[in-house]
Design a protein around this motif. Structure first.
Motif, short mmCIF file in Angstrom:
data_model
loop_
_atom_site.label_atom_id
_atom_site.label_comp_id
_atom_site.label_asym_id
_atom_site.label_seq_id
_atom_site.Cartn_x
_atom_site.Cartn_y
_atom_site.Cartn_z
N ARG A 48 0.86 -1.20 0.00
CA ARG A 48 0.00 0.00 0.00
C ARG A 48 0.88 1.23 0.00
N GLU B 147 -10.56 -0.52 7.40
CA GLU B 147 -10.54 0.46 6.32
C GLU B 147 -10.05 -0.13 5.00
N PHE B 148 -9.58 -1.38 5.03
CA PHE B 148 -9.14 -2.04 3.79
C PHE B 148 -10.29 -2.73 3.06
N ALA B 149 -11.52 -2.46 3.44
CA ALA B 149 -12.66 -3.13 2.81
C ALA B 149 -12.72 -2.88 1.31
N GLY B 150 -12.17 -1.75 0.86
CA GLY B 150 -12.16 -1.46 -0.58
C GLY B 150 -11.27 -2.38 -1.38
N GLU B 151 -10.45 -3.20 -0.72
CA GLU B 151 -9.59 -4.14 -1.43
C GLU B 151 -10.29 -5.46 -1.73
N ASN B 152 -11.53 -5.63 -1.25
CA ASN B 152 -12.27 -6.87 -1.53
C ASN B 152 -12.48 -7.04 -3.02
N ARG B 153 -12.31 -8.25 -3.48
CA ARG B 153 -12.54 -8.60 -4.88
C ARG B 153 -13.29 -9.93 -4.93
N THR C 32 -11.63 -11.94 -0.11
CA THR C 32 -12.18 -11.01 0.87
C THR C 32 -11.10 -10.63 1.86
N GLN D 12 -16.61 -4.56 9.16
CA GLN D 12 -16.48 -3.19 8.68
C GLN D 12 -16.99 -2.19 9.73
N ARG E 205 -5.46 -11.84 3.58
CA ARG E 205 -6.88 -11.95 3.26
C ARG E 205 -7.57 -12.72 4.37
#
Length: 447
Positions: free
Chosen positions: A150, A162-168, A172, A179, A233
């Motif tokens: 990062r 705050e890393f929830a935006g990295e989920n794909r 997860t 969250q 993850r």
């Protein structure tokens, strides 16, 4: 290479050098020596003695020898983050330190519960898990290098809500139940507690707990896709919830059905690994470490409970000398005894009982599941810790000095609470099989 247990691979020569530093015998007893009473007495005298336990069972041993002191402990000089510079030391609860031998070299790791600037505790929210690494217990300790994962983000932060935006899809990092969220009573909520870093079968893992202010409270596992710095993850078994089933527990503001088993730890030996949970529970991990083995009810350690049994926290299993040591954190509460003296005991909360110290209590067994011996006080004020072996075979425990209540919450001491501390341990030998904070030695802690 890495040993497949929760301690570094240590040869017999190294073990003897390490135990020699602790003042114990220079050789392990042989069968013939064990059969000779005079030899056995001589060997027993070479080890520190077992102390008689206070009676009745459940009373606490508060002698100063069992405290982390200047002559047996020190606070780790962890690299400071911007938030730490005014204080001059990292604020930390639930301190965790371990030593692993990776590709022939020792690697020390440290982590613990963190808080954010502007809050005096790790609630109602905090910003995740930080990891420090070093080649020596004395340091220098550096924040894990996360800059390649990062760029521009705070160094050393390996996981955060705050890393929830990295989920794909198919990967997860932060589950919905982990969250941040908001309510009218507390505002921003969501906190992570008591992380531990483990290396099992050549892969890095972090086991941690979402705290009381989270949508669901309980233990979860992170799996590294790289090195100790990650990226991490979430394990597949935690996509919907923490480990185990929910039950009624925790503070009144926790929603019904949200509370699961907290303070998760890992014990690994050979090709097997177990999840160790609060009070008396454990579960075996699947071979792929993505979840625990399904069971109707989680198995329980066979223990010797106090009567009455208080709530225990911070369970941890450590193996030494062929024996298994089960650690718990227990509040030592003071009260007035019938004769007017002060009574110190591991009592549940009650009228006239005041939290005094957050102690480490330990029991020993021949098998992981028990049966475990009666517990003893291993360290005063050293609760919610772990035991570990350094690269020379020396034995250590962590501590943090609980700032929430009791001795370390006093205004005159609070500045020295919530620290990443380590304290030397001593082993009472194969006859005694106890581990204590190193008692009554007027010499500095090595490391």
């Amino acid at each position: 290479m890495i040993d497949k247990t929760n301690r570094p691979p240590i040869g017999r020569r190294t073990l003897l050098a390490g135990t020699g530093a602790l003042g114990v015998a220079a050789a392990l007893p042989t069968a013939s020596a064990q059969a000779n009473p005079a030899t056995r007495r001589a060997q027993a005298a070479a080890y520190p003695e077992n102390w008689p336990d206070p009676e009745p069972y459940g009373l606490a041993d508060t002698r100063p020898d069992l405290w982390p002191r200047d002559d047996n402990s020190f606070v780790l000089p962890l690299e400071l983050r911007p938030r730490d510079k005014e204080r001059g030391v990292v604020w930390m609860r639930d301190t965790y330190v371990n030593c692993f031998v990776v590709r022939g070299r020792p690697l020390y790791v440290a982590t613990g519960t963190s808080r954010v600037p502007g809050l005096d505790a790790a609630a109602p929210w905090n910003d995740g898990i930080f990891v420090w690494v070093s080649r020596s217990l004395r340091g220098p300790w550096r924040l894990a290098d996360t800059t390649g994962i990062r760029p521009g983000a705070e160094r050393g932060k390996v996981w955060s809500p705050e890393f929830a935006g990295e989920n794909r899809p198919g990967r997860t990092v932060v589950a919905p139940w982990q969250q941040y969220w908001h309510d009218d009573e507390f505002g921003k909520r969501g906190n992570v507690w008591a992380p531990e870093v483990h290396y099992v079968r050549g892969r890095w893992y972090i086991v941690a707990c979402m705290g009381d202010h989270s949508r669901k409270v309980g233990s979860f596992l992170l799996v590294s896709e790289g090195g100790v710095a990650g990226p991490y993850r979430l394990a597949k078994g935690n996509l919907a919830k923490p480990f185990g089933e929910s039950f009624i527990g925790g503070p009144s503001f926790i929603a019904p059905g949200a509370y699961h088993h907290i303070d998760g730890s890992i014990y690994a030996e050979g090709d097997d690994a177990w999840l160790v949970l609060h009070n008396d529970l454990y579960a075996k991990f699947r071979a792929d470490m993505e979840d625990i083995v399904p069971t109707t009810d989680l198995p329980k350690f066979q223990q010797s409970p106090y009567s009455p049994e208080p709530y225990l926290e911070g369970a941890y299993v450590f193996k030494h000398g062929g024996k298994y040591y089960l650690l718990h954190a227990a509040w030592n509460r003071s009260s007035v005894a019938p004769d007017g003296s002060t009574r110190y005991a591991y009592d549940p909360p009650g009228t006239g009982r005041t939290q005094y110290q957050y102690d480490a209590v330990v029991a020993v067994a021949d098998r992981f599941e028990g049966p475990y011996s009666r517990r003893w006080t291993a360290g005063v004020g050293a609760g919610h810790n772990n035991f570990f072996t350094d690269h020379a075979g020396g034995l250590w425990a962590t501590f943090f000095r609980n700032p929430n209540a009791g001795y370390w919450s006093h205004p005159s001491r609070i500045a020295n609470a919530a620290v990443p501390g380590v304290v030397r341990l001593e082993w009472t030998g194969p006859e005694g099989n106890r581990l204590y904070v190193r008692r009554g030695r007027n010499q500095p802690a090595e490391g």
